[in-house]
Each structure stands twice: as C-alpha cells, then as structure tokens.
Design an enzyme around this catalytic site. Sequence first.
Site, PDB file in Angstrom:
ATOM      1  N   SER A 139      39.478  52.106  32.404  1.00  0.00           N
ATOM      2  CA  SER A 139      40.477  51.202  31.832  1.00  0.00           C
ATOM      3  C   SER A 139      39.779  50.308  30.816  1.00  0.00           C
ATOM      4  O   SER A 139      38.542  50.147  30.863  1.00  0.00           O
ATOM      5  CB  SER A 139      41.081  50.337  32.951  1.00  0.00           C
ATOM      6  OG  SER A 139      41.836  49.267  32.426  1.00  0.00           O
ATOM      7  N   TYR A 152      39.458  44.568  40.579  1.00  0.00           N
ATOM      8  CA  TYR A 152      39.808  45.636  39.648  1.00  0.00           C
ATOM      9  C   TYR A 152      38.749  45.751  38.552  1.00  0.00           C
ATOM     10  O   TYR A 152      38.282  46.852  38.237  1.00  0.00           O
ATOM     11  CB  TYR A 152      41.181  45.369  39.047  1.00  0.00           C
ATOM     12  CG  TYR A 152      41.743  46.538  38.265  1.00  0.00           C
ATOM     13  CD1 TYR A 152      42.148  47.697  38.923  1.00  0.00           C
ATOM     14  CD2 TYR A 152      41.857  46.495  36.881  1.00  0.00           C
ATOM     15  CE1 TYR A 152      42.659  48.777  38.225  1.00  0.00           C
ATOM     16  CE2 TYR A 152      42.376  47.566  36.161  1.00  0.00           C
ATOM     17  CZ  TYR A 152      42.773  48.709  36.841  1.00  0.00           C
ATOM     18  OH  TYR A 152      43.276  49.781  36.146  1.00  0.00           O
TER      19      TYR A 152
END
Length: 234
Positions: A139, A152
């Site tokens: 990501s 995350y």
Amino acid sequence: MSDHKVAYITGGTKGIGFGIAKVLLENGISVAFSGRKRDDVEKAERELKQYSENVLGIVSDVRSLESEEEAVKYTVEKFGRLDFVIANAGLGIFKPVDELTAEEWNDMIDTNLTGVFYTLKASVEELKKTEGYYITVSSLAGANFFENGTGYNASKFGVVGFTQAAMIDLRKHNIKSTVIMPGSVATNFNGNVPSEKDSWKIQPEDMGNLVLDILKMNPRVLPSKIEFRATKPA
C-alpha cells in the site's frame, strides 16, 4: 499469455484479489485463489467461472504456513504447475496506538506481513521449477505513515522491505518479484461499500491489468517496486 500459465492469489474472494483473478482468467491464465471463509470462496468461484472454467477456490488462512502449503498443493494437483503467486490478503484496523489491542495488532501483522512470508515459503519451490513470479500487494501506507495507522503502517512498511529483500534472494533462482503499493482502491476494505462515490478511485480491474502488464514484461527487466495511485483524488 499462453503456454498454460497458472496463478495463485491470496485474498481472492473480493476486491483487489478478485479483480486480479478476473483479468488473469480473461487472458487465458488458470487461477487458484484463496480466502478464509468457505461461503465467500464458493461464491467467488461461481462468479469467476463466467470468465473461465480454469479456476479453483481454496479455503486457506495465510496466518498458517500449513494452510498455505495445502493451498499450493491443491493448486499444483489441479493445474499441474505454478507460475505466478500474488500475495494480496490483508486487513486494516485503524485506532490510536493507545487504543489498539494486542489482538488487533497481532491479527494485522500475522495476516498482512507474516502471511506474505508464509505464502512465499509455501510456494517458492514450485516457483523455482517454472522460474516464476512473486508479487505482493502492499500500500502507499507502506511508505507514508498517518494518524491511527500504527499497526497497518508497520505491516505494510514490512511488506515493502520483505519483498525487496526477497527479490534479491529470488532472482538468483530466476524468480522475479515485485511489490505493488496502491493508493485508494474501490473495495469493501475497512467497511466501505463500493458505489458511485468511489468512481475516482483505482478499480479492482485496474489492479488486475497492472499485474497482467507486469507479467508480460520482458524477462530481462524487473519492476521491483511500483507506486499506483488514482490520477485525481476526489
């Protein structure tokens, strides 16, 4: 692409994984995909069969090496080989660090980071046989930290570092490896329900087309890290 190529995709029941599976099937690549929930796997398999019959849904949990080894075994038993592995399974829990529980931290790290290692560990010997390709989906959060993103961010920063270090090891066996770092994608991630409001975002099939383009590149070139974002955010 031709010559009976075979891909295995984790987290393939919806979103990015499903979009990649759809595009690969449309382009003649046999696809095995996995997900944790049997109902989701069976539903996705039915939907993907409209693009090709050469699809296999597998119930597997990337947090378990044994589970991933079984998934790879089923893939090879079904299709005879394994050429491409796309480690896509992931989840996100977004809270201030003082509110994030140990269980939530472990679930993200085990799924997003350890799962990527387990998927490679389970498949690397098959990839050596075909001089295949290993792709991870990280990501932009793997390079840009943000509020409420400790777990995350940690997992996705880790995926980038892991994949790039693995790339150096794997190319000695003529296995190529790429980490893709997408921005906002129109999926069900983090409780979102895709709708017209998401039309500006990367679409799952865009991720599929990117993966297809990577796989079609001349063997002499290796795009080891790709940032992928919407042209014009809302």
